[in-house]
Design a protein around this motif. Structure first.
Motif, PDB file in Angstrom:
ATOM      1  N   ASP A 249       0.815  -1.218   0.000  1.00 23.26           N
ATOM      2  CA  ASP A 249       0.000   0.000   0.000  1.00 23.26           C
ATOM      3  C   ASP A 249       0.847   1.265   0.000  1.00 23.26           C
ATOM      4  O   ASP A 249       0.329   2.382  -0.141  1.00 23.26           O
ATOM      5  CB  ASP A 249      -0.944   0.014   1.202  1.00 23.26           C
ATOM      6  N   LYS A 250       2.189   1.089   0.171  1.00 26.38           N
ATOM      7  CA  LYS A 250       3.171   2.180   0.111  1.00 26.38           C
ATOM      8  C   LYS A 250       2.856   3.315   1.091  1.00 26.38           C
ATOM      9  O   LYS A 250       3.151   4.491   0.814  1.00 26.38           O
ATOM     10  CB  LYS A 250       3.298   2.735  -1.305  1.00 26.38           C
ATOM     11  N   LYS A 251       2.256   2.976   2.212  1.00 25.86           N
ATOM     12  CA  LYS A 251       1.956   3.990   3.212  1.00 25.86           C
ATOM     13  C   LYS A 251       3.219   4.481   3.928  1.00 25.86           C
ATOM     14  O   LYS A 251       3.243   5.571   4.482  1.00 25.86           O
ATOM     15  CB  LYS A 251       0.974   3.434   4.246  1.00 25.86           C
ATOM     16  N   LYS A 252       4.255   3.628   3.927  1.00 27.27           N
ATOM     17  CA  LYS A 252       5.496   3.994   4.598  1.00 27.27           C
ATOM     18  C   LYS A 252       6.649   3.969   3.595  1.00 27.27           C
ATOM     19  O   LYS A 252       6.718   3.092   2.727  1.00 27.27           O
ATOM     20  CB  LYS A 252       5.802   3.033   5.753  1.00 27.27           C
ATOM     21  N   LYS A 253       7.529   4.936   3.731  1.00 26.25           N
ATOM     22  CA  LYS A 253       8.720   4.998   2.880  1.00 26.25           C
ATOM     23  C   LYS A 253       9.933   4.629   3.736  1.00 26.25           C
ATOM     24  O   LYS A 253      10.230   5.305   4.724  1.00 26.25           O
ATOM     25  CB  LYS A 253       8.907   6.392   2.300  1.00 26.25           C
ATOM     26  N   TYR A 254      10.586   3.542   3.371  1.00 27.00           N
ATOM     27  CA  TYR A 254      11.714   3.038   4.154  1.00 27.00           C
ATOM     28  C   TYR A 254      13.039   3.520   3.574  1.00 27.00           C
ATOM     29  O   TYR A 254      13.244   3.509   2.356  1.00 27.00           O
ATOM     30  CB  TYR A 254      11.693   1.513   4.209  1.00 27.00           C
ATOM     31  N   ASP A 255      13.938   3.938   4.485  1.00 33.68           N
ATOM     32  CA  ASP A 255      15.284   4.341   4.065  1.00 33.68           C
ATOM     33  C   ASP A 255      16.202   3.134   3.910  1.00 33.68           C
ATOM     34  O   ASP A 255      17.158   3.166   3.133  1.00 33.68           O
ATOM     35  CB  ASP A 255      15.907   5.284   5.106  1.00 33.68           C
ATOM     36  N   ALA A 256      15.936   2.094   4.702  1.00 33.92           N
ATOM     37  CA  ALA A 256      16.828   0.934   4.683  1.00 33.92           C
ATOM     38  C   ALA A 256      16.093  -0.307   5.155  1.00 33.92           C
ATOM     39  O   ALA A 256      15.100  -0.245   5.888  1.00 33.92           O
ATOM     40  CB  ALA A 256      18.051   1.185   5.563  1.00 33.92           C
ATOM     41  N   LEU A 257      16.605  -1.443   4.704  1.00 33.46           N
ATOM     42  CA  LEU A 257      16.122  -2.752   5.128  1.00 33.46           C
ATOM     43  C   LEU A 257      17.299  -3.483   5.760  1.00 33.46           C
ATOM     44  O   LEU A 257      18.357  -3.618   5.137  1.00 33.46           O
ATOM     45  CB  LEU A 257      15.592  -3.536   3.928  1.00 33.46           C
ATOM     46  N   VAL A 258      17.130  -3.937   6.994  1.00 33.52           N
ATOM     47  CA  VAL A 258      18.196  -4.652   7.706  1.00 33.52           C
ATOM     48  C   VAL A 258      17.857  -6.129   7.738  1.00 33.52           C
ATOM     49  O   VAL A 258      16.773  -6.521   8.193  1.00 33.52           O
ATOM     50  CB  VAL A 258      18.355  -4.129   9.147  1.00 33.52           C
ATOM     51  N   SER A 259      18.766  -6.956   7.240  1.00 34.85           N
ATOM     52  CA  SER A 259      18.614  -8.409   7.311  1.00 34.85           C
ATOM     53  C   SER A 259      19.546  -8.913   8.404  1.00 34.85           C
ATOM     54  O   SER A 259      20.765  -8.959   8.230  1.00 34.85           O
ATOM     55  CB  SER A 259      18.969  -9.052   5.963  1.00 34.85           C
ATOM     56  N   ALA A 260      18.969  -9.266   9.561  1.00 37.20           N
ATOM     57  CA  ALA A 260      19.743  -9.710  10.733  1.00 37.20           C
ATOM     58  C   ALA A 260      19.651 -11.224  10.814  1.00 37.20           C
ATOM     59  O   ALA A 260      18.738 -11.775  11.422  1.00 37.20           O
ATOM     60  CB  ALA A 260      19.208  -9.054  12.000  1.00 37.20           C
ATOM     61  N   GLY A 261      20.601 -11.891  10.172  1.00 38.17           N
ATOM     62  CA  GLY A 261      20.577 -13.349  10.100  1.00 38.17           C
ATOM     63  C   GLY A 261      21.418 -14.025  11.152  1.00 38.17           C
ATOM     64  O   GLY A 261      21.888 -13.410  12.110  1.00 38.17           O
ATOM     65  N   GLY A 262      21.598 -15.332  10.964  1.00 31.61           N
ATOM     66  CA  GLY A 262      22.350 -16.102  11.944  1.00 31.61           C
ATOM     67  C   GLY A 262      23.823 -15.786  11.956  1.00 31.61           C
ATOM     68  O   GLY A 262      24.453 -15.789  13.003  1.00 31.61           O
ATOM     69  N   GLU A 263      24.397 -15.497  10.781  1.00 30.17           N
ATOM     70  CA  GLU A 263      25.846 -15.317  10.724  1.00 30.17           C
ATOM     71  C   GLU A 263      26.265 -13.927  10.284  1.00 30.17           C
ATOM     72  O   GLU A 263      27.384 -13.497  10.578  1.00 30.17           O
ATOM     73  CB  GLU A 263      26.445 -16.365   9.772  1.00 30.17           C
ATOM     74  N   THR A 264      25.420 -13.210   9.573  1.00 33.70           N
ATOM     75  CA  THR A 264      25.784 -11.877   9.087  1.00 33.70           C
ATOM     76  C   THR A 264      24.625 -10.910   9.240  1.00 33.70           C
ATOM     77  O   THR A 264      23.459 -11.312   9.244  1.00 33.70           O
ATOM     78  CB  THR A 264      26.187 -11.919   7.590  1.00 33.70           C
ATOM     79  N   PHE A 265      24.987  -9.628   9.352  1.00 33.41           N
ATOM     80  CA  PHE A 265      24.003  -8.550   9.347  1.00 33.41           C
ATOM     81  C   PHE A 265      24.236  -7.720   8.089  1.00 33.41           C
ATOM     82  O   PHE A 265      25.354  -7.276   7.831  1.00 33.41           O
ATOM     83  CB  PHE A 265      24.145  -7.654  10.578  1.00 33.41           C
ATOM     84  N   MET A 266      23.177  -7.520   7.307  1.00 37.73           N
ATOM     85  CA  MET A 266      23.263  -6.731   6.086  1.00 37.73           C
ATOM     86  C   MET A 266      22.311  -5.549   6.185  1.00 37.73           C
ATOM     87  O   MET A 266      21.194  -5.682   6.699  1.00 37.73           O
ATOM     88  CB  MET A 266      22.868  -7.576   4.867  1.00 37.73           C
ATOM     89  N   VAL A 267      22.755  -4.388   5.697  1.00 44.35           N
ATOM     90  CA  VAL A 267      21.893  -3.212   5.615  1.00 44.35           C
ATOM     91  C   VAL A 267      21.779  -2.825   4.153  1.00 44.35           C
ATOM     92  O   VAL A 267      22.781  -2.509   3.503  1.00 44.35           O
ATOM     93  CB  VAL A 267      22.453  -2.035   6.434  1.00 44.35           C
TER      94      VAL A 267
END
Length: 530
Positions: free
Chosen positions: A93-111
Motif C-alpha cells: 500500500d506504500k503507506k510507509k517509505k523506508y530508508d533501509a532494510l536490515v537483514s539480521a541473520g544467523g551469521e551476518t548482518f546486512m543493511v
C-alpha cells in the motif's frame, strides 16, 4: 479462475526457509504454507526434507541465499533481489517509505540502503566477527543451559552486564568470567542482547534512517530489538520477518521459477584442498596415563583444584609420595562454586570412608579467586606455573608445553624446569576446546565425546582457515553446503585447531627436545594426531 503456485526457498547460513504462495485471479497472492528449519550443518538433507514437506508439485520454484544456491540446479536470485520483491509485497500500500532494510541473520548482518522506489541502492555489512550474530547468541546461551525462549525471558528480567562486542573470543570470555564471578545468568543474557542490539544500531546510524525495516531470525529476539528501537525509534518488524527472503524468492518465482528438476543438486564442486587422514599419524603420538595410588587411613593429602572456563578438575595428592589418590573432571557450567563443591563431594565419595587428612588446597584456573574464597585457602596459583610444575613432576626433562584449554591456548618454554617464555591466543577462539565443542554441536549436534572417533574416520579432511571463529564457522557451513561428509568436516575442524595453535600461538618460538601436550582438548585423541 486461474490459480498459480510458487515455492521460494532461502538457503541461509543456519536455517532453511520455504514459502508456498497461491495466486488466484481476482484474489491476489496468498501465503499458503511456511516452513523454517535449522539445518544443523546438513543443508542438503534438510533442503530435500523441506522440498518434500512444502509439496512442490505444480509449482514454480526459485531459490536464494548465500553460496549454497550455487550447488543446486534450480534457478536462483540474490538475497538483495529477493528482499526487493518481499518489501514490495509487504509494503504494497506504500503507506510507509523506508530508508533501509536490515537483514539480521544467523551469521551476518546486512543493511540495504533503499532508493525512493524501494530498490536496493547500496549495501553495508558487519565485519566477519561472530560476536554480534544470532548464531553466537545461541552458542552462548547453550553454555548456560538455556533455550532461546528461556534466554529471552531471562534477559527481559536482567540488568545489562556489559560484554565486549569487538570479538567473539573477548565476548565469550566476558560472559564466562562474569558467570564465574557470580553475575546472574539473567544479567549476562541481557548484556548479550544489548551488545547485539548495539551492533545492529552501529550499522544503521551510518546511513539515513528515518524509517527502517528489520527482518531475519534475530528480529524475533524482542530484547535485542527493544535496544534497537530505543536507539532509533523508527523500526518496523513485519510479520513475515523470519522468512522474508524466502517470500521474495516465491514472489519472483511467478516470473523466474521453474518446475522442480528431478536432480536438483549440483554435485561437481569443491572449494577446499584435502588433508591427510588423521589415522595416518597414530604411530607418531604416545598417550600417557598417570598411575594412581591407593588411599589408606592416616594418609595426609593436598587437593589441587583447577576451575576453568569450561571444565573444573580436582586431584587429591598424597604428601608422602605424590601419588594421585582421587581425581575428578566435570563441567563448570558457569558456576565455579557449585563445580568446586561437586569436586570435593566426588573425592569424598571416592575415599569411601577412608580417613585422609587434607593439609592444604591449591587453586588455579580462571575461576581461582572465587573458588579460593569458597575454599578458605591462600593457595592461589596462575595456570602457567601450575602447568609447568605438573609437567616437571612427571618428567624433569620437559622443556616445551603445548596447552589447549576451553578458551585459552598457551605455549610455555621451560629453562631448568622453570617457565622462561610464554604466549597465548590473543583474540581468536578458533584454536580452543570450547570452539571445537561448540562448532561440532552447533553444526552437527555432535557431542564433544564423539568428535575424536568420528574425526579419525575422515578420509579427506578439508583444509579450513586458521583465522577467527567466524571464518572457520563459515568454512564449516560452506563445506556442508558442498556435501563434504560429517566425519571429514570434523577432521578438518580438528586440523584447524592445530593450524591456529602452530601459526598464532607458538609462532616462531622454539620447540625443545621434549614436548608435553596438555589441556582438556587432549582427551580428544584426534587433536594430538593432527
Amino acid at each position: 479462475m486461474k490459480t498459480e503456485y510458487t515455492v521460494g526457498v532461502c538457503l541461509g547460513a543456519s536455517t532453511i526457509s520455504a514459502v508456498k504462495l497461491r495466486k488466484e485471479t481476482g484474489h491476489g497472492i496468498i501465503v499458503e504454507k511456511v516452513i523454517r528449519k535449522h539445518h544443523e550443518g546438513n543443508p542438503k538433507d534438510e533442503f530435500a526434507s523441506v522440498i518434500k514437506a512444502i509439496e512442490t508439485n505444480g509449482c514454480r520454484v526459485l531459490v536464494t541465499g548465500r553460496s549454497f544456491r550455487d550447488f543446486v540446479t534450480i534457478p536462483s536470485i540474490t538475497e538483495p533481489e529477493a528482499s526487493e520483491y518481499a518489501l514490495e509485497y509487504v509494503n504494497k500500500d506504500k503507506k510507509k517509505k523506508y530508508d533501509a532494510l536490515v537483514s539480521a541473520g544467523g551469521e551476518t548482518f546486512m543493511v540495504y540502503r533503499l532508493d525512493g522506489d524501494g530498490k536496493v541502492a547500496g549495501i553495508s555489512t558487519g565485519n566477519k566477527c561472530a560476536s554480534g550474530t544470532g548464531e553466537f547468541f545461541l552458542q552462548q546461551i547453550k553454555r548456560m543451559n538455556l533455550g532461546i525462549n528461556e534466554a529471552i525471558d531471562a534477559a527481559e528480567k536482567g540488568t545489562v552486564y556489559s560484554v565486549s562486542g569487538r570479538c567473539s573470543v573477548f565476548c565469550k570470555s566476558d560472559c564466562t568470567h562474569a558467570l564465574n564471578k557470580g553475575v546472574p545468568v539473567s544479567d549476562v543474557t541481557a548484556g548479550l542482547c544489548k551488545m547485539i542490539g548495539d551492533k545492529i544500531t552501529e550499522l544503521i546510524i551510518k546511513i539515513p534512517h528515518e524509517r527502517i525495516m528489520v527482518v531475519g531470525g534475530t528480529s524475533l529476539n524482542r530484547v535485542v530489538m527493544s535496544h534497537v528501537k530505543n536507539a532509533l525509534k523508527s523500526i518496523d518488524i513485519p510479520d513475515e520477518a523470519s522468512y522474508f527472503e524466502a517470500l521474495g524468492a516465491a514472489l519472483a518465482a511467478f516470473e523466474k521459477g521453474v518446475a522442480l528438476p528431478e536432480n536438483y543438486f549440483n554435485r561437481d564442486h569443491s572449494s577446499f584442498a584435502a588433508l591427510p587422514p588423521l589415522k595416518d599419524a597414530e604411530k607418531l603420538v604416545k598417550f600417557n596415563e598417570s598411575e594412581k595410588g591407593i588411599a589408606v587411613s592416616g594418609d595426609k593429602g593436598i587437593i589441587g583444584l583447577d576451575v576453568g572456563s569450561t571444565t573444573t578438575k580436582a586431584v587429591l595428592l598424597r604428601v608422602s609420595d605424590d601419588k594421585i589418590l582421587s581425581s575428578v573432571y566435570l563441567r563448570t557450567n558457569g558456576n565455579p562454586i557449585e563445580a568446586s563443591r561437586q569436586c570435593y563431594y566426588h573425592i569424598l565419595d571416592e575415599l569411601d570412608g577412608i580417613d585422609v587428612r587434607i593439609t592444604g588446597i591449591g587453586v588455579t584456573g580462571s575461576g581461582r579467586q572465587i573458588a579460593a574464597l569458597y575454599s578458605l585457602t591462600d593457595g592461589v596459583i596462575n595456570e602457567i606455573i601450575a602447568h609447568a610444575a605438573a609437567a616437571v613432576h612427571f618428567d624433569p626433562e620437559v622443556d616445551t608445553i603445548f596447552e589447549i584449554g576451553g578458551q585459552d591456548a598457551k605455549y610455555t618454554h621451560l629453562t631448568n624446569s622453570v617457565a622462561s617464555d610464554y604466549a597465548m591466543n590473543e583474540a581468536c577462539s578458533a584454536g580452543t576446546g570450547s570452539f571445537l565443542e561448540e562448532a561440532a554441536f552447533e553444526s552437527f549436534n555432535v557431542d564433544y565425546k564423539e568428535i575424536a572417533d568420528m574425526a579419525v574416520k575422515g578420509e579427506n579432511p578439508p583444509n579450513f582457515s586458521d583465522q577467527c571463529a567466524a571464518f572457520i564457522s563459515s568454512d564449516i557451513k560452506n563445506a556442508s553446503h558442498e556435501g563434504i561428509g560429517k566425519n571429514d568436516i570434523l577432521a578438518g575442524l580438528v586440523y584447524s585447531i592445530c593450524f591456529n595453535y602452530v601459526n598464532r600461538v607458538k609462532g616462531h618460538r622454539p620447540v625443545g627436545s621434549k614436548v608435553f601436550m596438555q589441556g582438556g582438548v587432549c582427551y580428544n585423541r584426534a587433536v594430538p594426531l593432527a
